[in-house]
Design a protein around this motif. Sequence first.
Motif, mmCIF file in Angstrom:
data_model
loop_
_atom_site.group_PDB
_atom_site.id
_atom_site.type_symbol
_atom_site.label_atom_id
_atom_site.label_comp_id
_atom_site.label_asym_id
_atom_site.label_seq_id
_atom_site.Cartn_x
_atom_site.Cartn_y
_atom_site.Cartn_z
ATOM 1 N N ASP A 193 34.094 36.345 31.772
ATOM 2 C CA ASP A 193 33.955 36.449 30.322
ATOM 3 C C ASP A 193 35.070 35.650 29.660
ATOM 4 O O ASP A 193 36.247 35.969 29.807
ATOM 5 C CB ASP A 193 34.021 37.918 29.904
ATOM 6 N N ARG A 194 34.699 34.618 28.904
ATOM 7 C CA ARG A 194 35.699 33.753 28.274
ATOM 8 C C ARG A 194 36.573 34.510 27.283
ATOM 9 O O ARG A 194 37.678 34.077 26.946
ATOM 10 C CB ARG A 194 35.018 32.594 27.543
ATOM 11 N N ARG A 195 36.100 35.673 26.774
ATOM 12 C CA ARG A 195 36.850 36.424 25.771
ATOM 13 C C ARG A 195 38.034 37.155 26.380
ATOM 14 O O ARG A 195 38.953 37.560 25.663
ATOM 15 C CB ARG A 195 35.927 37.407 25.048
ATOM 16 N N VAL A 196 38.007 37.368 27.684
ATOM 17 C CA VAL A 196 39.142 37.971 28.401
ATOM 18 C C VAL A 196 40.002 36.837 28.925
ATOM 19 O O VAL A 196 39.550 36.005 29.705
ATOM 20 C CB VAL A 196 38.667 38.878 29.541
ATOM 21 N N GLN A 197 41.257 36.808 28.501
ATOM 22 C CA GLN A 197 42.131 35.688 28.835
ATOM 23 C C GLN A 197 42.999 35.943 30.059
ATOM 24 O O GLN A 197 43.295 35.020 30.818
ATOM 25 C CB GLN A 197 43.026 35.375 27.626
ATOM 26 N N VAL A 198 43.430 37.179 30.248
ATOM 27 C CA VAL A 198 44.359 37.538 31.329
ATOM 28 C C VAL A 198 44.089 38.986 31.708
ATOM 29 O O VAL A 198 43.695 39.800 30.863
ATOM 30 C CB VAL A 198 45.838 37.409 30.879
ATOM 31 N N TRP A 199 44.344 39.319 32.979
ATOM 32 C CA TRP A 199 44.367 40.708 33.434
ATOM 33 C C TRP A 199 45.804 41.090 33.762
ATOM 34 O O TRP A 199 46.413 40.518 34.668
ATOM 35 C CB TRP A 199 43.493 40.897 34.678
ATOM 36 N N ASP A 200 46.360 42.028 33.016
ATOM 37 C CA ASP A 200 47.691 42.568 33.285
ATOM 38 C C ASP A 200 47.473 43.871 34.043
ATOM 39 O O ASP A 200 46.978 44.858 33.489
ATOM 40 C CB ASP A 200 48.426 42.811 31.964
ATOM 41 N N LEU A 201 47.827 43.888 35.313
ATOM 42 C CA LEU A 201 47.389 44.980 36.181
ATOM 43 C C LEU A 201 48.183 46.268 36.021
ATOM 44 O O LEU A 201 47.623 47.356 36.186
ATOM 45 C CB LEU A 201 47.423 44.521 37.643
#
Length: 373
Positions: free
Chosen positions: A182-190
């Motif tokens: 999904d282009r709207r999610v830029q990064v996953w901060d875990l």
Amino acid sequence: MMNFKHGCIVLCAGILSLVQLLAAQGQRWTEAKANQWLDRTGWLVGCNFNPSTAINQLEMWQADTFDPATMDRELAWAEQLGFNSVRVFLHDIPWRQDSKGFLNRLERFLQIADRHKIGVMFVLFDSVWHPYPKPGPQPAPKPFVHNSGWVQSPGLDILKDPARHDELKGYVTGIIGHFRNDRRVQVWDLFNEPDNRNNSSYGQFEPENKADLALQLLRKTFAWAREVNPSQPLTAGVWIGNWADPAKLSPMERFCLEQSDVISFHCYGPLEEMQRCVNNLRRYNRPILCTEYMARPQGSTFDPILGYLKQQKVAAYNWGFVDGKTQTIFPWDSWRKPYTNEPPLWFHDIFRRDGTPYKADEVEYIKRVTGKK
């Protein structure tokens, strides 16, 4: 008909491609891939966003208190500032309550943010503040206390029992897997500040070996996230000190810095401290994201820090946005020092609930830096 030799070549090539594909999954991004991501996204600037009507992540995401109208109104103010990204905390409890409904609410939020030209960094786990989250109606804020109702994810009941960590795999792979392209999610901060023991607030409840427990969960979380091979980078931030000497990194810091696709960190100090952090993290040759800064009484102010971060192409996310139920206009020491009125200098946040800027000149500075002015 394909001859035997040609068939073997094709079969071997197919096996090799499969092996290469599997090898590409489950691995940290190369420096080149990480920097290509930065070239595509450009400079990210925004805030840690929580609607003013929610005291914590549960009140933000549970079905009964999900408030898209407030999210829409406040993200419009963020768009007017020139923000193009927000960092947003999730929680594992809404997933366990109703995973489909939770995903639908995440989709609704992403639609709202995208309408305002804002991308999202989702945070999956958090070790800060109340260690025993409970579903359902959340408590009212304690008057004049900073983040009096924020909760950890997972709760300490799960974190302190490594045998239960695998209960969280479905949450991690379900959320990341659903939005992996999904282009709207830029990064996953875990995992936010995974080894934070909350000594000034809930320290008496925290296990002495919290860092070890959190590191066990973080190792699994990175592995689970890489299983679904998201198109967005993974990160887990370092948050204490300036990381000048690699030999003195804690096991948690070393793991975060060696496993993150893009490097993230927190700094609530003045410009000189921010500069030291950025300079020391340059050695990893990866995009750098400051995922928390801006605490006015501590000398961490938009002017000049935001301008410096833009000049350095370091993503910038200040803590807080609209003064609301989290009450982060009050400082951290409000847990031990009584306050009875609005503090003389706000700790975090930019706007009052009616959209009035706390400091008009500050808002004008932000707009100049982002290009909105």
